[in-house]
Design an enzyme around this catalytic site. Structure first.
Site, PDB file in Angstrom:
ATOM      1  N   ASN A 197       0.988  -1.452  -0.278  1.00 14.53           N
ATOM      2  CA  ASN A 197       0.137  -0.196  -0.041  1.00 14.53           C
ATOM      3  C   ASN A 197       1.006   1.289   0.008  1.00 14.53           C
ATOM      4  OD1 ASN A 197      -2.076   1.964   0.999  1.00 14.53           O
ATOM      5  ND2 ASN A 197      -0.533   1.966   2.501  1.00 14.53           N
ATOM      6  N   GLU A 198       0.831   2.271  -1.582  1.00 11.98           N
ATOM      7  CA  GLU A 198       1.456   3.007  -1.012  1.00 11.98           C
ATOM      8  C   GLU A 198       3.002   3.252  -1.235  1.00 11.98           C
ATOM      9  OE1 GLU A 198      -2.299   5.863   1.151  1.00 11.98           O
ATOM     10  OE2 GLU A 198      -0.414   5.840   1.680  1.00 11.98           O
ATOM     11  N   GLN A 199       3.818   2.068  -1.359  1.00 10.64           N
ATOM     12  CA  GLN A 199       4.798   1.618  -1.551  1.00 10.64           C
ATOM     13  C   GLN A 199       5.053   0.464  -1.986  1.00 10.64           C
ATOM     14  OE1 GLN A 199       7.470   2.281  -1.278  1.00 10.64           O
ATOM     15  NE2 GLN A 199       8.088   3.361   0.991  1.00 10.64           N
TER      16      GLN A 199
END
Lengths: 312, 266
Positions: free
Chosen positions: A276-278
């Site tokens: 998530n977001e990475q």
């Protein structure tokens, strides 16, 4: 229905991987098509047309496919045919399969029915009887997605049809992991009733359970499943922490591979996402990409189906 | 001879804090099995009950037995000691049950958070770390011939449970990210921290009976041609022969359409 039995001999105390072979008609059809594609495809289409109108029985079409094969062997010589067939097969041994004519396809919520087939695999051991059995619901569907260069967004297609994704975020069913089928069914049917066609499983939650995927199969919710990496905890949070992800990368990949084996047969599973977001650490990300790529065989087969589409 | 297949172990589970149990795993599964839900043993929340739940985290069992208040109401979560303050031992728990079987048998755990030691009839097997992995233990050789088997599982919390700074925040101090486990348990902007970090047997436990050859993780893939008229199903599976002789087998695959309405297949 489709039933096939194969003989397998397994040495004492050993483990092997086995793939079911194809039914002959496919062999002949493909060889025919690969030998003279335009003629082959034209005849194929004509036969399907006849089968579709009930003029020609499927069985007759299949056996005539085999007759064609023998005619071709006569015309071009068995070695040429065998050579073409081997070329088509490639050396990955993955070209073995069960053949279906116009099966009912599985569609996401709002695009059609979620047709599911029961696949039942059993193994009988000589001198013992039935030794093990496995069964699973299976949906015939083809899910494709790519990043659209114009918008930078990811575009999805299901069974060749573009789909507008209407989705919701999913953390998990219960904070203390009091997971139950009843609650999964209620929550997932709710998403279908809200006219959603995708659920995104957030990387800070779980790799969702087979019961979750079962109801997504039933109600037509595509699933975007993230692995266990989040921006906040893995290198982009405040304070910045774990820039290289978990301590044990081998353990992460072992868990990822076992999770893929647990969930991979569900038709609703549409997309694996690193986190998530990475982006996961490079070694993990690269390994996941290799493990999750489409098998080379299917790359080839796309070529064939592409050529047949071109032809059509 | 019992029928092959998989059975969930979904009844009669007990749980107790490891620091309150004086016996070893070997003693629990031989000479000193717990007799029932008497202190320090509690009824553990089990799979297949009315709510169809699976065996839960330690905290869910404590909530179910009203040993701690339900953290989802009011500020009750503040009344439950966090693992950072109590230490990992406080949330290291025994789970115990019995089952009847004496066949080629695998004991399957679909999810343990975070590592465990399994004792069956006095024999110990270690379940390695990792929340998102299955464990299948071949226990055929250590089953009791009379079929009455005693199973105890000592479950340890994640190695890095971390602590929750006063200001809370996304994922507390992020220590949980060092393990391969779910990360929300240290609290997020939408969620209070889970005090035991969801330690426990968090997914299904089952026993599966097979003959000498076992089917493992079949993989089904379909490929499409001629505008989805011509479709192929590719089936690959792993097969394990656990006998000491060559197994001559017939491997069958059958694909049937799901029946609708009140039609049934005979």
């Amino acid at each position: 229905e489709h039933l096939q039995t194969q003989h397998v001999s397994i040495p004492a105390g050993s483990q092997l991987q086995y793939t079911f072979p194809e039914c002959n008609s496919v062999n002949h059809q493909i060889c025919f098509q690969s030998t003279c594609p335009k003629l082959g495809y034209a005849i194929q289409s004509w036969m399907y047309w006849l089968v579709g109108r009930g003029v020609l029985l499927e069985g007759v079409r299949v056996s005539s496919g085999m007759q064609f094969h023998y005619v071709l062997c006569g015309l071009f010589g068995r070695n040429v045919i065998r050579e073409r067939l081997r070329d088509w097969r490639g050396d990955n041994g993955m070209n073995l399969q069960l053949f279906f004519y116009k099966p009912d396809l599985w569609w996401p919520n709002g695009m059609g029915k979620q047709s599911l087939y029961n696949v039942h695999i059993t193994i009988d051991v000589k001198g013992y009887g039935e030794s093990d059995a496995w069964s699973n619901l299976f949906g015939f569907r083809k899910i494709e997605s790519h990043i659209d260069s114009a918008t930078g967004g990811r575009l999805f297609k299901v069974n060749g049809q573009p789909i507008f994704i209407r989705g919701g975020n999913w953390i998990l069913s219960d904070g203390l992991l009091r997971l139950s089928k009843k609650r999964y069914e209620t929550d997932i049917k709710f998403h279908a009733d809200m006219n959603f066609n995708m659920i995104r499983c957030w990387g800070g939650g779980l790799a969702e359970r087979p019961e979750f995927y079962h109801y997504c199969d039933i109600y037509g919710l595509l699933v975007w499943q993230e692995f266990w990496i989040t921006g906040d905890v893995d290198g982009r949070g405040v304070p910045v922490s774990n820039p290289n992800g978990p301590l044990d990368h081998d353990l992460f990949l072992l868990c990822a591979r076992d999770t893929v084996k647990l969930l991979r047969n569900h038709p609703s599973l549409a997309l694996w996402v690193g986190g998530n977001e990475q982006v996961p650490p490079d070694d993990i990300n690269e390994a996941l990409k290799v493990d999750l790529r489409l098998h080379p065989y299917f790359e080839n087969s796309n070529e064939i189906s592409k050529s047949s589409e071109d032809l059509s | 001879m019992a029928k092959i297949g998989t059975t969930r172990l979904d009844s009669g589970w007990l749980a107790a804090r490891s620091t309150e149990v004086s016996h070893s795993g070997t003693q629990l599964t031989t000479t000193h099995p717990p007799s029932g839900p008497t202190s320090p043993w509690l009824n553990a929340v089990v799979p297949g009950t009315a709510n169809g739940g699976l065996i839960d985290s330690v905290l869910a069992t404590l909530v179910e037995n009203k040993v701690v208040p339900d953290p989802f109401y009011g500020l009750q979560n503040e009344m439950i000691i966090d693992i950072a303050d109590s230490g990992r031992e406080y949330y290291t728990f025994w789970f115990f049950t019995t089952f009847q079987r004496n066949q080629h048998l695998d004991l399957n755990f679909r999810g343990i958070n975070y590592s465990a030691e399994v004792y069956l009839n006095g024999h110990k097997k270690v379940v390695p770390k990792g929340m998102f992995r299955r464990h299948s233990l071949d226990v055929t050789d250590i089953l009791h011939p009379d079929g009455q088997n005693l199973l105890a599982v000592l479950v340890h919390p994640p190695d890095h449970p971390g602590s929750i700074p006063p200001e809370g925040g996304q994922g507390g101090d992020h220590e949980i990210g060092k393990d391969v486990a779910t990360q929300y348990v240290q609290g997020w902007d939408w969620m209070a921290p889970i005090r035991d970090r969801n330690t426990g047997i968090w997914d299904e436990v089952s026993v599966s009976i097979t003959g000498p050859v076992k089917i493992i993780d079949p993989h089904l893939v379909s490929s499409f041609f001629d505008d989805y008229k011509r479709v192929y199903l590719h089936a690959t599976t792993e097969l394990e022969n656990r006998s000491s002789w060559v197994a001559e087998c017939s491997l069958n695959i059958q694909v049937t359409t799901g029946v609708e309405g009140n039609i049934c297949l005979v």
